[in-house]
Design an enzyme around this catalytic site. Sequence first.
Site, mmCIF file in Angstrom:
data_model
loop_
_atom_site.group_PDB
_atom_site.id
_atom_site.type_symbol
_atom_site.label_atom_id
_atom_site.label_comp_id
_atom_site.label_asym_id
_atom_site.label_seq_id
_atom_site.Cartn_x
_atom_site.Cartn_y
_atom_site.Cartn_z
ATOM 1 N N HIS A 1 -37.226 -15.443 -56.513
ATOM 2 C CA HIS A 1 -37.640 -15.531 -55.112
ATOM 3 C C HIS A 1 -37.782 -17.004 -54.732
ATOM 4 O O HIS A 1 -38.553 -17.740 -55.336
ATOM 5 C CB HIS A 1 -38.982 -14.814 -54.899
ATOM 6 C CG HIS A 1 -38.857 -13.326 -54.879
ATOM 7 N ND1 HIS A 1 -39.873 -12.499 -54.453
ATOM 8 C CD2 HIS A 1 -37.838 -12.505 -55.227
ATOM 9 C CE1 HIS A 1 -39.476 -11.232 -54.537
ATOM 10 N NE2 HIS A 1 -38.256 -11.219 -55.022
ATOM 11 N N TYR B 1 -46.629 -11.691 -46.734
ATOM 12 C CA TYR B 1 -48.091 -11.779 -46.641
ATOM 13 C C TYR B 1 -48.450 -11.691 -45.164
ATOM 14 O O TYR B 1 -48.109 -12.585 -44.390
ATOM 15 C CB TYR B 1 -48.591 -13.101 -47.224
ATOM 16 C CG TYR B 1 -48.489 -13.191 -48.731
ATOM 17 C CD1 TYR B 1 -49.601 -12.961 -49.528
ATOM 18 C CD2 TYR B 1 -47.292 -13.513 -49.358
ATOM 19 C CE1 TYR B 1 -49.534 -13.056 -50.914
ATOM 20 C CE2 TYR B 1 -47.207 -13.612 -50.742
ATOM 21 C CZ TYR B 1 -48.326 -13.382 -51.509
ATOM 22 O OH TYR B 1 -48.251 -13.478 -52.875
ATOM 23 N N PRO C 1 -55.955 -11.958 -56.276
ATOM 24 C CA PRO C 1 -54.505 -11.862 -56.495
ATOM 25 C C PRO C 1 -53.664 -12.491 -55.385
ATOM 26 O O PRO C 1 -52.448 -12.603 -55.537
ATOM 27 C CB PRO C 1 -54.265 -10.352 -56.559
ATOM 28 C CG PRO C 1 -55.379 -9.762 -55.749
ATOM 29 C CD PRO C 1 -56.565 -10.651 -55.972
ATOM 30 N N LYS D 1 -51.888 -16.239 -59.069
ATOM 31 C CA LYS D 1 -52.186 -17.263 -60.065
ATOM 32 C C LYS D 1 -52.668 -16.721 -61.410
ATOM 33 O O LYS D 1 -52.681 -17.460 -62.399
ATOM 34 C CB LYS D 1 -53.262 -18.216 -59.517
ATOM 35 C CG LYS D 1 -52.748 -19.160 -58.465
ATOM 36 C CD LYS D 1 -51.955 -20.297 -59.090
ATOM 37 C CE LYS D 1 -50.926 -20.861 -58.146
ATOM 38 N NZ LYS D 1 -49.585 -20.417 -58.357
ATOM 39 N N TYR E 1 -48.028 -22.456 -54.807
ATOM 40 C CA TYR E 1 -47.570 -21.112 -55.154
ATOM 41 C C TYR E 1 -46.605 -21.145 -56.339
ATOM 42 O O TYR E 1 -46.675 -20.294 -57.237
ATOM 43 C CB TYR E 1 -46.896 -20.473 -53.947
ATOM 44 C CG TYR E 1 -46.752 -18.972 -54.002
ATOM 45 C CD1 TYR E 1 -47.687 -18.141 -53.393
ATOM 46 C CD2 TYR E 1 -45.672 -18.382 -54.649
ATOM 47 C CE1 TYR E 1 -47.548 -16.762 -53.441
ATOM 48 C CE2 TYR E 1 -45.522 -17.004 -54.698
ATOM 49 C CZ TYR E 1 -46.458 -16.194 -54.100
ATOM 50 O OH TYR E 1 -46.326 -14.831 -54.150
#
Length: 397
Positions: free
Chosen positions: A78, A207, A299, A303, A391
């Site tokens: 991704h 998200y 979550p 991480k 991220y």
Amino acid sequence: MTKPDIITTQVGIVGGGPAGLMLSHLLAKAGIDNVVVEKRDHETIRTTHRAGILEHGSVDMLVGSGVSDRVLKSGYKHEGIDLRFGGESHRIDFEDLVGEAVWLYPQNEVFVDLAAARERDGGQVFWSVSDTEVSDQTTDIPKITFTDADGRRQEIHCRILVGADGSQGICKWSIPQENRVDNFAEYPFAWFGILCEAPPSSEELIYCNSEHGFALISQRDENIQRMYFQCPPDEDVDGWTEEMIWAELQKRVDGPDGFQLKQGRIFDKMVLRFRSYVCEPLRYGNLFLAGDAGHTVPPTGAKGLNLAFADVRVLFEGIDSYFSTGSTDLLDAYSDRALQRIWKAQNFSYWMTSMLHTRADASVFERKRQLGELAGVVNSRHGSAYLAESYTGWPTT
């Protein structure tokens, strides 16, 4: 009482999840003898479905250390995520912003690879143990006592004891309260999660911040998808029908662009409660904590497993240096070095969680401020780059 059988080794590891097995693998490659004990059986861990977003550094550990390259063959690369708010999606392009990517690869598959590598390389792992205790942590010979799967009492004598036994494990709680600081933050919400039989609704994770609450549209593979929506911590999963779940998820992603989720049979549903936690220091005598045994994160920032692998990398360097040179310098520095990254990850995870979730008692001001924060991230290359770098994972120092 029958005396236990004595096993002598250099490193004893409590916990046979990804953190414990990765450390065991790295130590064995360096010629350092170690033994792992795990209370669960192999099949239980293998079939426990957990999400998995791997930073590039975690992928490098799996492939570069010789565990397996299956993540590159079966995982999904991704190169970004979508932040969706106000009914519109905004892509954060990791490759463009920081030149990195992440891999979608479930945590139980990481476990499968690591367990197979330990078996392949002749590693000593005790599964299905019970009555595990740790003792003499502040001496030169810390010990792990347990009952093996055949009912025999065993005792491991080691030089270094590692607690990689998760947030509910025994190792952290074996440290006297006066010798540790428990830092934590509670959240007034949880995630209602599902696994469903459907094609992906999106090529990358979404998200979503909506007036109805947070939602995460994730994936697992071409046929099975994972999705979550924000809910109260005491939510009863049995009170939700499939129709209600799909309606709630769709409501949270609705927007002018007409985005529609691809629906299918829901075969698993759960409520995922979480909090932020850090134990300081990550050491007590010759006991060292790694992974969830020493810290947990929400979550939202993906991480958890990555932070555990980062701990393992730093701890391995310390143990390897100790046994190869006799110097304790890197071991003595382990807690401070690991905590630098842990607190960065805590900040990022807390920020993502706070920015994306809607509190039940939020004022109109707070709601509009939150949307302004999201707009500031997606409309600024610097803001987007901070999210992308955090991220995908910071460099290891």
